[in-house]
Design a protein around this motif. Structure first.
Motif, PDB file in Angstrom:
ATOM      1  N   GLY A 116       0.818  -1.220   0.003  1.00 13.88           N
ATOM      2  CA  GLY A 116      -0.132   0.078  -0.151  1.00 13.88           C
ATOM      3  C   GLY A 116       0.995   1.293   0.072  1.00 13.88           C
ATOM      4  N   GLU A 117       0.220   2.316   0.045  1.00 12.76           N
ATOM      5  CA  GLU A 117       0.891   3.754   0.248  1.00 12.76           C
ATOM      6  C   GLU A 117       0.347   4.527   1.173  1.00 12.76           C
ATOM      7  OE1 GLU A 117       0.809   1.793  -3.220  1.00 12.76           O
ATOM      8  OE2 GLU A 117      -0.916   2.507  -2.899  1.00 12.76           O
ATOM      9  N   PHE A 118       1.335   5.078   2.138  1.00 13.84           N
ATOM     10  CA  PHE A 118       1.094   5.421   3.446  1.00 13.84           C
ATOM     11  C   PHE A 118       1.894   6.692   3.376  1.00 13.84           C
ATOM     12  CE2 PHE A 118       0.367   1.012   3.976  1.00 13.84           C
ATOM     13  CZ  PHE A 118      -0.536   1.252   5.083  1.00 13.84           C
ATOM     14  N   LEU A 119       0.995   7.769   4.137  1.00 14.53           N
ATOM     15  CA  LEU A 119       1.729   9.209   4.268  1.00 14.53           C
ATOM     16  C   LEU A 119       1.726   9.283   5.619  1.00 14.53           C
ATOM     17  CD1 LEU A 119      -0.231  11.531   1.622  1.00 14.53           C
ATOM     18  CD2 LEU A 119       1.981  10.411   1.575  1.00 14.53           C
ATOM     19  N   PHE A 120       2.739   9.825   6.160  1.00 16.13           N
ATOM     20  CA  PHE A 120       3.086   9.874   7.675  1.00 16.13           C
ATOM     21  C   PHE A 120       3.360  11.332   7.817  1.00 16.13           C
ATOM     22  CE2 PHE A 120       4.179   5.493   6.867  1.00 16.13           C
ATOM     23  CZ  PHE A 120       3.593   4.988   8.052  1.00 16.13           C
ATOM     24  N   ASP A 121       3.071  11.979   9.036  1.00 16.32           N
ATOM     25  CA  ASP A 121       3.371  12.978   9.640  1.00 16.32           C
ATOM     26  C   ASP A 121       3.916  12.998  11.151  1.00 16.32           C
ATOM     27  OD1 ASP A 121       3.914  15.807  10.033  1.00 16.32           O
ATOM     28  OD2 ASP A 121       1.980  16.266   9.935  1.00 16.32           O
ATOM     29  N   ASP A 122       5.167  13.062  11.597  1.00 15.78           N
ATOM     30  CA  ASP A 122       5.531  12.907  12.950  1.00 15.78           C
ATOM     31  C   ASP A 122       5.334  11.477  13.508  1.00 15.78           C
ATOM     32  OD1 ASP A 122       6.962  15.319  13.020  1.00 15.78           O
ATOM     33  OD2 ASP A 122       5.163  16.381  13.837  1.00 15.78           O
ATOM     34  N   GLY A 123       5.269  10.462  12.489  1.00 17.83           N
ATOM     35  CA  GLY A 123       5.191   9.247  13.043  1.00 17.83           C
ATOM     36  C   GLY A 123       3.704   8.499  12.805  1.00 17.83           C
ATOM     37  N   GLU A 124       2.943   9.444  12.783  1.00 19.72           N
ATOM     38  CA  GLU A 124       1.476   9.165  12.522  1.00 19.72           C
ATOM     39  C   GLU A 124       0.879   8.857  11.126  1.00 19.72           C
ATOM     40  OE1 GLU A 124      -0.849   8.650  15.271  1.00 19.72           O
ATOM     41  OE2 GLU A 124       1.119   8.717  16.457  1.00 19.72           O
ATOM     42  N   VAL A 125       0.133   8.033  10.856  1.00 13.88           N
ATOM     43  CA  VAL A 125      -0.378   7.928   9.459  1.00 13.88           C
ATOM     44  C   VAL A 125      -1.502   8.917   9.255  1.00 13.88           C
ATOM     45  CG1 VAL A 125      -1.723   6.392   8.141  1.00 13.88           C
ATOM     46  CG2 VAL A 125      -0.004   5.273   9.641  1.00 13.88           C
ATOM     47  N   THR A 126      -1.385   9.839   8.183  1.00 16.13           N
ATOM     48  CA  THR A 126      -2.267  10.723   7.828  1.00 16.13           C
ATOM     49  C   THR A 126      -3.220  10.619   6.656  1.00 16.13           C
ATOM     50  OG1 THR A 126      -0.628  11.732   6.501  1.00 16.13           O
ATOM     51  CG2 THR A 126      -0.763  12.626   8.973  1.00 16.13           C
ATOM     52  N   TRP A 127      -2.894   9.493   5.870  1.00 20.92           N
ATOM     53  CA  TRP A 127      -3.554   8.942   4.795  1.00 20.92           C
ATOM     54  C   TRP A 127      -2.891   7.837   4.314  1.00 20.92           C
ATOM     55  CZ3 TRP A 127      -1.752   7.536  -0.143  1.00 20.92           C
ATOM     56  CH2 TRP A 127      -2.909   7.478  -0.974  1.00 20.92           C
ATOM     57  N   CYS A 128      -3.706   6.599   4.009  1.00 21.22           N
ATOM     58  CA  CYS A 128      -3.154   5.506   3.520  1.00 21.22           C
ATOM     59  C   CYS A 128      -4.200   4.763   2.313  1.00 21.22           C
ATOM     60  CB  CYS A 128      -3.053   4.367   4.634  1.00 21.22           C
ATOM     61  SG  CYS A 128      -4.360   3.740   5.235  1.00 21.22           S
ATOM     62  N   HIS A 129      -3.657   3.985   1.664  1.00 16.70           N
ATOM     63  CA  HIS A 129      -4.356   3.328   0.772  1.00 16.70           C
ATOM     64  C   HIS A 129      -3.711   1.833   0.889  1.00 16.70           C
ATOM     65  CE1 HIS A 129      -5.968   1.907  -3.116  1.00 16.70           C
ATOM     66  NE2 HIS A 129      -4.971   1.215  -3.361  1.00 16.70           N
ATOM     67  N   ARG A 130      -4.246   0.895   1.429  1.00 20.46           N
ATOM     68  CA  ARG A 130      -4.065  -0.422   1.268  1.00 20.46           C
ATOM     69  C   ARG A 130      -4.515  -1.115   0.031  1.00 20.46           C
ATOM     70  NH1 ARG A 130      -5.426   0.726   6.535  1.00 20.46           N
ATOM     71  NH2 ARG A 130      -4.020   0.560   8.159  1.00 20.46           N
ATOM     72  N   MET A 131      -3.762  -2.113  -0.528  1.00 19.82           N
ATOM     73  CA  MET A 131      -4.101  -2.627  -1.804  1.00 19.82           C
ATOM     74  C   MET A 131      -4.832  -3.830  -1.346  1.00 19.82           C
ATOM     75  SD  MET A 131      -0.314  -2.913  -3.423  1.00 19.82           S
ATOM     76  CE  MET A 131      -0.712  -3.747  -5.028  1.00 19.82           C
ATOM     77  N   THR A 132      -5.871  -4.129  -2.263  1.00 21.91           N
ATOM     78  CA  THR A 132      -6.841  -5.066  -2.325  1.00 21.91           C
ATOM     79  C   THR A 132      -6.536  -6.152  -3.129  1.00 21.91           C
ATOM     80  OG1 THR A 132      -8.582  -4.077  -3.475  1.00 21.91           O
ATOM     81  CG2 THR A 132      -8.663  -3.878  -1.179  1.00 21.91           C
ATOM     82  N   ASN A 133      -5.664  -5.856  -4.208  1.00 17.70           N
ATOM     83  CA  ASN A 133      -5.247  -7.004  -5.031  1.00 17.70           C
ATOM     84  C   ASN A 133      -3.776  -6.636  -5.674  1.00 17.70           C
ATOM     85  OD1 ASN A 133      -5.471  -5.448  -7.823  1.00 17.70           O
ATOM     86  ND2 ASN A 133      -7.612  -5.306  -6.988  1.00 17.70           N
ATOM     87  N   THR A 134      -3.315  -7.432  -6.552  1.00 20.18           N
ATOM     88  CA  THR A 134      -2.088  -7.172  -6.993  1.00 20.18           C
ATOM     89  C   THR A 134      -1.541  -6.168  -7.703  1.00 20.18           C
ATOM     90  OG1 THR A 134      -2.072  -8.806  -8.780  1.00 20.18           O
ATOM     91  CG2 THR A 134      -1.344  -9.601  -6.706  1.00 20.18           C
ATOM     92  N   ARG A 135      -2.838  -5.625  -8.504  1.00 22.56           N
ATOM     93  CA  ARG A 135      -2.510  -4.387  -9.295  1.00 22.56           C
ATOM     94  C   ARG A 135      -3.221  -3.226  -8.715  1.00 22.56           C
ATOM     95  NH1 ARG A 135      -4.568  -6.241 -15.130  1.00 22.56           N
ATOM     96  NH2 ARG A 135      -6.563  -6.421 -14.059  1.00 22.56           N
ATOM     97  N   ASP A 136      -3.355  -2.954  -7.297  1.00 21.24           N
ATOM     98  CA  ASP A 136      -4.174  -1.954  -6.585  1.00 21.24           C
ATOM     99  C   ASP A 136      -3.416  -0.850  -6.078  1.00 21.24           C
ATOM    100  OD1 ASP A 136      -6.652  -0.722  -5.711  1.00 21.24           O
ATOM    101  OD2 ASP A 136      -6.545  -1.911  -3.867  1.00 21.24           O
ATOM    102  N   HIS A 137      -2.154  -0.643  -6.530  1.00 27.84           N
ATOM    103  CA  HIS A 137      -1.503   0.606  -5.965  1.00 27.84           C
ATOM    104  C   HIS A 137      -2.318   1.916  -6.251  1.00 27.84           C
ATOM    105  CE1 HIS A 137       2.351  -1.037  -4.972  1.00 27.84           C
ATOM    106  NE2 HIS A 137       2.351  -1.621  -6.116  1.00 27.84           N
TER     107      HIS A 137
END
Length: 162
Positions: A116-137
């Motif tokens: 997946g893709e995650f955005l962090f600010d000071d160690g905290e996740v501020t946004w994320c996208h977890r993949m549900t399949n192998t082409r789901d970036h």
């Protein structure tokens, strides 16, 4: 085994969101890549994807578990925008790359693991996208929007040549 979907994503990401663009943001941002393969594959992976960002290996998959990522071989229902090649072409590329890698082909990590893709600010996740399949970036335009780059047109992507 090497995942062509993830390599394609990194090629698109690397040409669309450059380190220079991220450093020009306020505050400046960084990207790092975490894979589930063995660390000795990182130089080859960086070369194959032309990735300018730091790449790390978490072969234990502890980070994947901590961030709630799953395992699947599902392709999903549609091809993403970042894929420059058809599925049959990606399969042929994967076979070629695995033959070329020899025994290292089996050091690419858990083939079922999606990330997946995650955005962090000071160690905290501020946004994320977890993949549900192998082409789901997450698609590159959405990631650019989340990074505050939605008003800027991304540069043209370099095409891959072997």
């Amino acid at each position: 085994m090497f995942r062509q979907n993830c390599q394609e994503y990194l090629r698109s990401l690397s040409s669309s969101v450059t380190p220079e663009v991220l450093q020009s943001l306020s505050p400046p941002m960084n990207i790092c890549i975490v894979g589930c393969g063995q660390p000795e594959l990182i130089p080859m992976y960086a070369r194959e994807t032309e990735c300018p960002y730091p790449i790390y290996a978490d072969s234990s998959k502890k980070l994947y578990a901590e961030l709630g990522m799953t395992r699947t071989l599902s392709l999903g229902s549609k091809a993403p925008q970042y894929m420059q090649y058809s599925l049959p072409s990606a399969i042929v590329r994967a076979i070629y790359q695995n033959i070329k890698a020899g025994r290292d082909a089996f050091k690419g990590g858990d083939y079922f693991q999606v990330g997946g893709e995650f955005l962090f600010d000071d160690g905290e996740v501020t946004w994320c996208h977890r993949m549900t399949n192998t082409r789901d970036h997450v698609e590159i335009p959405e990631l650019r929007k989340q990074l505050g780059l939605d008003g800027a047109k991304p540069p043209l992507r370099k095409t891959f040549s072997s």
